[in-house]
Design a protein around this motif. Structure first.
Motif, PDB file in Angstrom:
ATOM      1  N   ASP A   8       0.807  -1.223   0.000  1.00 23.06           N
ATOM      2  CA  ASP A   8       0.000   0.000   0.000  1.00 23.06           C
ATOM      3  C   ASP A   8       0.838   1.271   0.000  1.00 23.06           C
ATOM      4  OD1 ASP A   8      -2.170  -1.663   0.002  1.00 23.06           O
ATOM      5  OD2 ASP A   8      -2.570  -1.484   2.145  1.00 23.06           O
ATOM      6  N   ALA A   9       2.146   1.153  -0.280  1.00 23.73           N
ATOM      7  CA  ALA A   9       3.030   2.309  -0.448  1.00 23.73           C
ATOM      8  C   ALA A   9       4.300   1.812  -1.124  1.00 23.73           C
ATOM      9  CB  ALA A   9       3.362   2.965   0.888  1.00 23.73           C
ATOM     10  N   ASP A  10       5.004   2.718  -1.800  1.00 25.38           N
ATOM     11  CA  ASP A  10       6.305   2.409  -2.382  1.00 25.38           C
ATOM     12  C   ASP A  10       7.366   2.792  -1.358  1.00 25.38           C
ATOM     13  OD1 ASP A  10       5.264   1.528  -4.864  1.00 25.38           O
ATOM     14  OD2 ASP A  10       5.026   3.616  -5.515  1.00 25.38           O
ATOM     15  N   ILE A  11       8.006   1.779  -0.764  1.00 23.69           N
ATOM     16  CA  ILE A  11       8.939   1.999   0.342  1.00 23.69           C
ATOM     17  C   ILE A  11      10.358   1.754  -0.154  1.00 23.69           C
ATOM     18  CG2 ILE A  11       9.567   1.357   2.696  1.00 23.69           C
ATOM     19  CD1 ILE A  11       6.735   0.292   3.074  1.00 23.69           C
ATOM     20  N   THR A  12      11.220   2.721   0.078  1.00 24.14           N
ATOM     21  CA  THR A  12      12.627   2.597  -0.283  1.00 24.14           C
ATOM     22  C   THR A  12      13.479   2.958   0.926  1.00 24.14           C
ATOM     23  OG1 THR A  12      12.677   4.875  -1.106  1.00 24.14           O
ATOM     24  CG2 THR A  12      12.236   3.115  -2.714  1.00 24.14           C
ATOM     25  N   SER A  38      -0.527   5.158  -6.689  1.00 20.86           N
ATOM     26  CA  SER A  38      -1.311   6.026  -7.575  1.00 20.86           C
ATOM     27  C   SER A  38      -2.763   6.109  -7.151  1.00 20.86           C
ATOM     28  CB  SER A  38      -1.225   5.508  -9.020  1.00 20.86           C
ATOM     29  OG  SER A  38      -1.750   4.188  -9.100  1.00 20.86           O
ATOM     30  N   TRP A  39      -3.239   5.103  -6.442  1.00 21.98           N
ATOM     31  CA  TRP A  39      -4.650   5.045  -6.105  1.00 21.98           C
ATOM     32  C   TRP A  39      -4.983   5.471  -4.675  1.00 21.98           C
ATOM     33  CZ3 TRP A  39      -4.683   1.584  -2.161  1.00 21.98           C
ATOM     34  CH2 TRP A  39      -3.670   0.613  -2.148  1.00 21.98           C
ATOM     35  N   ASN A  40      -3.986   5.786  -3.837  1.00 25.50           N
ATOM     36  CA  ASN A  40      -4.316   6.150  -2.452  1.00 25.50           C
ATOM     37  C   ASN A  40      -3.620   7.427  -1.996  1.00 25.50           C
ATOM     38  OD1 ASN A  40      -1.689   5.258  -2.138  1.00 25.50           O
ATOM     39  ND2 ASN A  40      -2.144   3.746  -0.549  1.00 25.50           N
ATOM     40  N   GLY A  41      -3.198   8.268  -2.985  1.00 30.15           N
ATOM     41  CA  GLY A  41      -2.518   9.499  -2.601  1.00 30.15           C
ATOM     42  C   GLY A  41      -3.447  10.613  -2.190  1.00 30.15           C
ATOM     43  N   THR A  42      -4.676  10.621  -2.709  1.00 25.60           N
ATOM     44  CA  THR A  42      -5.608  11.703  -2.399  1.00 25.60           C
ATOM     45  C   THR A  42      -6.382  11.387  -1.130  1.00 25.60           C
ATOM     46  OG1 THR A  42      -5.851  12.240  -4.732  1.00 25.60           O
ATOM     47  CG2 THR A  42      -7.573  13.025  -3.237  1.00 25.60           C
ATOM     48  N   LEU A  43      -6.344  12.329  -0.200  1.00 23.15           N
ATOM     49  CA  LEU A  43      -7.080  12.180   1.060  1.00 23.15           C
ATOM     50  C   LEU A  43      -8.042  13.351   1.214  1.00 23.15           C
ATOM     51  CD1 LEU A  43      -4.354  11.061   3.653  1.00 23.15           C
ATOM     52  CD2 LEU A  43      -6.104   9.660   2.575  1.00 23.15           C
ATOM     53  N   ALA A  44      -9.333  13.051   1.220  1.00 22.60           N
ATOM     54  CA  ALA A  44     -10.336  14.077   1.483  1.00 22.60           C
ATOM     55  C   ALA A  44     -10.264  14.486   2.949  1.00 22.60           C
ATOM     56  CB  ALA A  44     -11.723  13.540   1.148  1.00 22.60           C
ATOM     57  N   PRO A  45     -10.783  15.647   3.298  1.00 25.24           N
ATOM     58  CA  PRO A  45     -10.812  16.055   4.705  1.00 25.24           C
ATOM     59  C   PRO A  45     -11.445  14.967   5.580  1.00 25.24           C
ATOM     60  CG  PRO A  45     -11.453  17.884   3.314  1.00 25.24           C
ATOM     61  CD  PRO A  45     -11.371  16.689   2.416  1.00 25.24           C
ATOM     62  N   GLY A  46     -10.746  14.643   6.647  1.00 24.47           N
ATOM     63  CA  GLY A  46     -11.226  13.625   7.580  1.00 24.47           C
ATOM     64  C   GLY A  46     -10.860  12.217   7.198  1.00 24.47           C
ATOM     65  N   SER A  74      -3.792   3.761   5.409  1.00 22.36           N
ATOM     66  CA  SER A  74      -2.727   3.039   6.095  1.00 22.36           C
ATOM     67  C   SER A  74      -1.873   2.275   5.102  1.00 22.36           C
ATOM     68  CB  SER A  74      -3.300   2.056   7.121  1.00 22.36           C
ATOM     69  OG  SER A  74      -3.943   2.722   8.181  1.00 22.36           O
ATOM     70  N   PHE A  75      -0.606   2.114   5.421  1.00 22.89           N
ATOM     71  CA  PHE A  75       0.262   1.205   4.681  1.00 22.89           C
ATOM     72  C   PHE A  75       1.103   0.442   5.688  1.00 22.89           C
ATOM     73  CE2 PHE A  75       2.792   5.060   5.145  1.00 22.89           C
ATOM     74  CZ  PHE A  75       4.073   4.594   5.431  1.00 22.89           C
ATOM     75  N   GLY A  76       1.575  -0.719   5.273  1.00 23.77           N
ATOM     76  CA  GLY A  76       2.281  -1.565   6.215  1.00 23.77           C
ATOM     77  C   GLY A  76       3.514  -2.183   5.607  1.00 23.77           C
ATOM     78  N   PHE A  77       4.278  -2.864   6.454  1.00 27.67           N
ATOM     79  CA  PHE A  77       5.496  -3.522   5.984  1.00 27.67           C
ATOM     80  C   PHE A  77       5.889  -4.612   6.975  1.00 27.67           C
ATOM     81  CE2 PHE A  77       6.793   0.075   8.606  1.00 27.67           C
ATOM     82  CZ  PHE A  77       7.741  -0.479   9.453  1.00 27.67           C
TER      83      PHE A  77
END
Length: 613
Positions: A90-94, A106-114, A118-121
């Motif tokens: 759920d994220a590109d981790i380097t 590309s699909w979880n970058g936009t966050l509406a108010p409120g 989450s992303f994990g590793f």
């Protein structure tokens, strides 16, 4: 056995702490809106969701509590050396060294108010993230004031007044160009208090439990500074064994070929799981305690990367260096740990007969060395490892059965009630053996505990075999020598009047092995010692667990046959059984020889700690 990591489907919700409003405006608008500080940014919170011994799952949650959408997010953090990300979702981790960066998909970058995402590793190592930034600013959503620098990091906390349920934290003040307003105190990743001073009393804790603390400063504009170093500290007590001794030997020579340093106790997670360290060894020469290895002990200069606290040793006049300074730094981060300086050992026990001819003078010399002003704060007492009084080890002693008692009496008289006085003693419970040769019961009144060396019962020092477990807990049919088991040693010492609470069971973090063996079960013949990394017939657990995995157990200890080699050693499973024995017998705890034989994530130390909870 390693269990699979938990499902990644679990999601956590975090309370938003501030809005986003001004973050996306151009700089001119930001300056115009400042009254005097800009609105707080979004937040990112971290949770270590699970740990399966050889790895863990971590999760970050990014929250937008503002009134304007966020179009993208980047979370950055640092892990201490030895902790790393191995895979993520759920994220590109380097990663670059110890610095890690996670960017939205590309699909979880936009966050509406409120909204939150989450992303994990999955990762390895014991460390927690520090220096978190979200889109270039503090992850806790503190405001950003153009032209006003945020505070510096406070000093790493220390702890005192530690009880079963409470402790008091103290730290040195942060600095700021406009002044410090207050401090946020964190237990793990949770903020537990905001205080105006540089101390905080935490309460309502659980006995025998390790807690990790850190502190952040806020300036008068409410900007949040960098996170302090972390402190892990254990409360006292604990049901069923939380107050047991959990002691490991640290060897000064291990810093050479073995490349094992005090910092490894932190990166492996072991420091949070032990109570005491025996530093081995000081020498016994000309009737006195003397330095064992001046270069390793107090002279070697550690670089920032090698150092416990990331600060390099200096060559300033009077500055302490080497293992002693690293142990000092370790105790600052883990103030529950007590350190004893151990003198003697197998190689240097030959000096004890001369020393005990005048026990008072010997005790005075030891006290003056241990309490030398250069390192007096490092050590909490002395350990005497005489192999063996009134008997034979590398050399033979004929000082008589009272010599050891007289030595310990003199040590207690000199070191007093506020220092620990301990000894490593034989586990030879054979009739007329080494336990019978010395008045260990008489000496017990002067000591805090005995480390009973319940290992090395059998090995390739008998080149032809028969093969047998070197650290048998109990006897078994066919054992080569009666009296050479842990239980027989503990039973004999108790029968002579040594209190059970003053006896610690010994665990070897290594195996002993033979070669030329054809029989898989114990009792086979051999042609000599099996090859070892540093010494024939001996190998670390961290090597044996993969090079010659256990194929069976006998008398509470594992054994393995690989080709023509036969090894015996303890595993996390057999240690668990031995820790049950410690609790059932009411013993004081357990100790082990020595740290560097364990895995990089401290499997065996963890087994001892877990078993004594």
């Amino acid at each position: 056995m390693t269990t699979a990591p938990p499902s990644r489907s679990t999601r956590f919700r975090r309370r938003a702490t501030a809005g986003l409003a001004a973050l996306l405006l151009p700089l001119a608008a930001l300056v115009g809106l400042a009254t005097p500080a800009e609105a707080a940014g979004p937040t990112a919170t971290y949770t270590r969701t699970s740990d399966w011994g050889t790895g863990f799952e971590g999760r970050w949650t990014v929250t937008n509590a503002g009134t304007t959408s966020v179009s993208s997010w980047t979370v950055e953090w640092d892990f201490p050396s030895g902790t790393a990300v191995t895979s993520g979702w759920d994220a590109d981790i380097t990663g670059s060294g110890t610095h890690w960066t996670a960017k939205n998909k590309s699909w979880n970058g936009t966050l509406a108010p409120g909204a939150s995402v989450s992303f994990g590793f999955n990762g390895t190592g014991p460390g927690a993230p520090t220096g978190c930034k979200l889109n270039g600013v503090s992850c806790d959503g503190g405001p950003v004031v153009p032209g006003d620098n945020p505070p510096s990091a406070p000093g790493t906390p220390t702890a005192n007044g530690i009880t079963n349920t409470a402790l008091t934290l103290n730290w040195t003040a942060a600095t700021d160009d406009k002044g410090i307003k207050n401090y946020d105190v964190f237990r793990g990743s949770t903020k537990i208090a905001t205080v105006t001073g540089t101390s905080y009393a935490d309460s309502g804790l659980t006995a025998g439990t390790a807690y990790t603390y850190s502190v952040k400063a806020r300036d008068t504009a409410d900007q949040v500074g960098a996170t302090s170093g972390s402190l892990t500290v254990s409360t006292t007590g604990g049901g069923g064994g939380g107050n047991k001794v959990k002691l490991g030997y640290f060897t000064n020579w291990g810093t050479y070929d073995r490349n094992y340093h005090v910092k490894n106790l932190v990166t492996s997670g072991t420091a949070a799981k032990i109570t005491h360290i025996n530093y081995a060894f000081g020498n016994v020469q000309n009737g006195q305690c003397t330095i064992g290895d001046a270069e390793a002990d107090h002279n070697r200069a550690y670089t920032a990367a090698q150092s416990v606290d990331g600060v390099a040793d200096t060559w300033d006049a009077g500055a302490l260096r080497g293992n002693f300074n690293q142990l000092r730094k370790l105790k600052q981060q883990f103030p529950h740990i007590k350190v004893l300086w151990s003198f003697g050992g197998w190689t240097w026990s030959g000096g004890f007969p001369q020393a005990v001819a005048n026990p008072t003078a010997f005790a005075n010399s030891c006290y003056n060395l241990v309490e030398d002003p250069r390192w007096a704060d490092v050590f909490d007492g002395i350990d005497l490892d005489w192999e063996y009084p009134n008997s034979c080890g590398l050399s033979c002693d004929t000082s008589g059965p009272a010599a050891f008692k007289n030595m310990m009496q003199a040590m207690r008289a000199k070191f007093g009630a506020n220092n620990l006085v301990t000894a490593a003693i034989t586990a030879d419970a054979s009739s007329g053996g080494k336990i019978d040769a010395t008045d260990y019961a008489g000496a017990a009144q002067y000591i805090d505990w005995y480390n009973v060396m319940t290992y090395d019962f059998f090995g390739a020092f008998n080149a032809d075999g028969p093969t047998a477990p070197h650290s048998a807990l109990t006897t078994y049919s066919g054992i080569p020598q009666q009296g050479f088991t842990s239980d027989e040693a503990i039973t004999k010492l108790k029968s002579k009047g040594v209190p059970a609470t003053k006896l610690n069971l010994g665990i070897g973090f290594y195996g002993r092995g033979w070669t030329g063996v054809t029989q898989a079960a114990p009792g086979g013949s051999a042609t000599g010692p099996a090859p070892g990394t540093y010494e024939p017939g001996i190998e670390d657990y961290k090597v044996l667990k993969t090079s010659c995995p256990s194929t069976g157990t006998i008398a509470g200890t594992a054994y393995a046959k690989c080709g023509s080699n036969w090894w015996s050693y303890d595993t996390p499973s057999t240690i668990a059984g031995k820790m049950t024995y410690v609790k059932n017998q009411g013993l004081g705890g357990a100790f082990f020889w020595e740290f560097s034989g364990d895995t990089t994530n401290g499997e065996l130390a963890t087994a001892i700690s877990t078993g004594l909870q």
